[in-house]
Write a protein that holds these residues in place. Structure first.
Motif, PDB file in Angstrom:
ATOM      1  N   GLU A 228       0.850  -1.201   0.000  1.00 20.51           N
ATOM      2  CA  GLU A 228       0.000   0.000   0.000  1.00 20.51           C
ATOM      3  C   GLU A 228       0.885   1.249   0.000  1.00 20.51           C
ATOM      4  OE1 GLU A 228      -3.299   0.196   2.774  1.00 20.51           O
ATOM      5  OE2 GLU A 228      -3.351   2.383   2.575  1.00 20.51           O
ATOM      6  N   VAL A 232       1.072   4.437  -2.641  1.00 20.32           N
ATOM      7  CA  VAL A 232       0.954   5.849  -2.251  1.00 20.32           C
ATOM      8  C   VAL A 232       2.149   6.653  -2.773  1.00 20.32           C
ATOM      9  CG1 VAL A 232       0.917   7.436  -0.272  1.00 20.32           C
ATOM     10  CG2 VAL A 232      -0.480   5.363  -0.230  1.00 20.32           C
ATOM     11  N   LYS A 270      -1.733   4.953  -6.454  1.00 22.13           N
ATOM     12  CA  LYS A 270      -2.883   5.803  -6.110  1.00 22.13           C
ATOM     13  C   LYS A 270      -3.113   6.916  -7.137  1.00 22.13           C
ATOM     14  CE  LYS A 270      -4.361   8.687  -2.270  1.00 22.13           C
ATOM     15  NZ  LYS A 270      -3.994   9.224  -0.953  1.00 22.13           N
ATOM     16  N   LYS A 271      -2.013   7.521  -7.622  1.00 24.38           N
ATOM     17  CA  LYS A 271      -2.173   8.691  -8.510  1.00 24.38           C
ATOM     18  C   LYS A 271      -2.807   8.331  -9.848  1.00 24.38           C
ATOM     19  CE  LYS A 271       2.752   8.455  -9.657  1.00 24.38           C
ATOM     20  NZ  LYS A 271       4.055   9.056  -9.375  1.00 24.38           N
ATOM     21  N   TRP A 279      -7.712   1.821  -6.640  1.00 22.29           N
ATOM     22  CA  TRP A 279      -8.005   2.916  -5.708  1.00 22.29           C
ATOM     23  C   TRP A 279      -9.311   3.607  -6.067  1.00 22.29           C
ATOM     24  CZ3 TRP A 279      -4.959   4.592  -1.524  1.00 22.29           C
ATOM     25  CH2 TRP A 279      -3.782   3.844  -1.337  1.00 22.29           C
ATOM     26  N   GLY A 281     -10.553   7.040  -4.955  1.00 26.44           N
ATOM     27  CA  GLY A 281     -10.170   8.224  -4.175  1.00 26.44           C
ATOM     28  C   GLY A 281      -8.987   7.878  -3.288  1.00 26.44           C
ATOM     29  N   ASP A 282      -9.157   8.100  -1.981  1.00 28.83           N
ATOM     30  CA  ASP A 282      -8.062   7.891  -1.035  1.00 28.83           C
ATOM     31  C   ASP A 282      -7.997   6.464  -0.503  1.00 28.83           C
ATOM     32  OD1 ASP A 282      -6.971  10.340  -1.195  1.00 28.83           O
ATOM     33  OD2 ASP A 282      -7.985  11.180   0.568  1.00 28.83           O
ATOM     34  N   GLU A 283      -8.915   5.611  -0.948  1.00 33.17           N
ATOM     35  CA  GLU A 283      -9.012   4.277  -0.351  1.00 33.17           C
ATOM     36  C   GLU A 283      -8.678   3.163  -1.339  1.00 33.17           C
ATOM     37  OE1 GLU A 283      -9.472   3.166   2.793  1.00 33.17           O
ATOM     38  OE2 GLU A 283      -9.224   5.279   3.318  1.00 33.17           O
TER      39      GLU A 283
END
Ligand code: NAD
Length: 289
Positions: A228, A232, A270-271, A279, A281-283
């Motif tokens: 994870e 990120v 994530k990006k 992903w 959003g943020d999760e």
């Protein structure tokens, strides 16, 4: 103290915000005026958040913001500096150039620092007349929330410069560690080693990514598992770091195939919405915490 921060991006804005909050007269310099505006907004938003959470008084917020000056003019920003911290993009040629410009613009007694996360501090300082006054100050993202700062001693960094840097970091209420100028310093070297082994475990089908992460989170008390975290940070960033460490330290840092394949496919974490996880959003999906 008068602190000049060169580069008002992700890290420069964060470092400047931290310095001003600790009472330093802080000058932020960027070649791009829009970056300066955006940095001011981000610093204000970080302070607002601290006020909301009861960590900063409203009056202190105003005083701290008033201590931040933003300019595109290097001479104006650095003329009275005690410390200059460079946070421009991670390119050796650019960092060398900026270090030389800063040395010319700042007083002869000023300490110069680079926030490089992977380049050799010694190499950045190579062309300077006074490399003994040059040191690495490796802040982590976001600087207002991350406790660690690596103080990196280049080959020619003087003891007095390193101890000045340690005192400065402590004055920001952060925790310094002193490391020699070796590839990956103390953090990236160990962090990517763990991440790369976790990727090889995915390749070999040892366990699902969420279970490998859970193993480190619940079994070793890591706040976030290595896969994870890779999502990120960005798979492309991790691949670059591994390539650099492989060149310097050997085959044990050879990037895993699964990492190369994902980067080639544009799955950068994530990006881009997908890496070792999908992903939203943020999760990351599939992670029940
Ligand atoms: P960034 O791209 O967000 O910001 C860099 C800024 O430097 C930009 O605003 C750019 O306009 C400016 N700039 C370019 N040339 C300049 C010059 N000559 N003078 C002044 N400003 C100039 O980059 P970032 O993510 O903040 O990274 C900066 C440094 O910090 C890099 O060395 C990076 O490796 C290191 N670092 C980054 C992170 C992170 O998570 N982003 C963490 C630790 C260390």
């Amino acid at each position: 103290m008068h602190v000049t921060v060169l580069g008002a991006g992700t890290m420069g804005a964060g470092i400047a915000g931290l310095c001003a909050r600790s009472g330093h007269e802080t000058w932020l310099r960027d070649v791009d005026p829009e970056a300066l505006d955006a940095a001011r907004d981000r610093i204000a938003a970080t302070y607002d958040d601290a006020v909301e959470r009861g960590l900063l008084a409203d009056a202190e917020r105003h005083e701290a913001l008033a201590r931040v000056e933003a300019t595109t003019d290097l001479e104006e920003a650095a003329a009275d500096a005690t410390l200059v911290v460079e946070a421009v993009p991670e390119r050796l040629d650019l960092k060398r150039e900026v270090a030389e410009e800063a040395a010319a613009a700042a007083p002869a007694a000023a300490t110069l620092a680079t926030n490089t996360s992977s380049l050799s501090v010694t190499a950045v300082a190579a062309a300077l007349d006074r490399p003994e006054r040059f040191v690495g100050l490796h802040f982590f993202n976001p600087p207002h929330a991350m406790q660690l700062v690596e103080v990196v001693r280049g080959e020619r960094t003087a003891d007095s410069t390193a101890s000045f840097a340690v005192d400065f970091v402590e004055g920001l209420d952060r925790t310094p560690i002193v490391v020699d100028d070796t590839p990956g310093f103390a953090t990236s070297r160990l962090g990517v080693a763990l991440g790369a082994e976790a990727m090889r475990m995915v390749e070999q089908g040892v366990a699902a990514p969420a279970d490998i992460d859970r193993a480190m989170e619940l079994g070793y008390n890591h706040p976030v598992g290595p896969l994870e975290l890779t999502d990120v940070v960005g798979l492309d960033v991790r691949l670059d770091v591994l390539e650099g460490l492989r060149e310097e330290l050997g085959e044990r840092f050879r990037p895993p195939q699964v990492l190369r394949r994902k980067v080639r496919a544009g799955k950068l974490g994530k990006k881009t919405g997908e890496g070792f996880y999908i992903w939203e959003g943020d999760e990351p999906l599939g992670r029940d915490r």
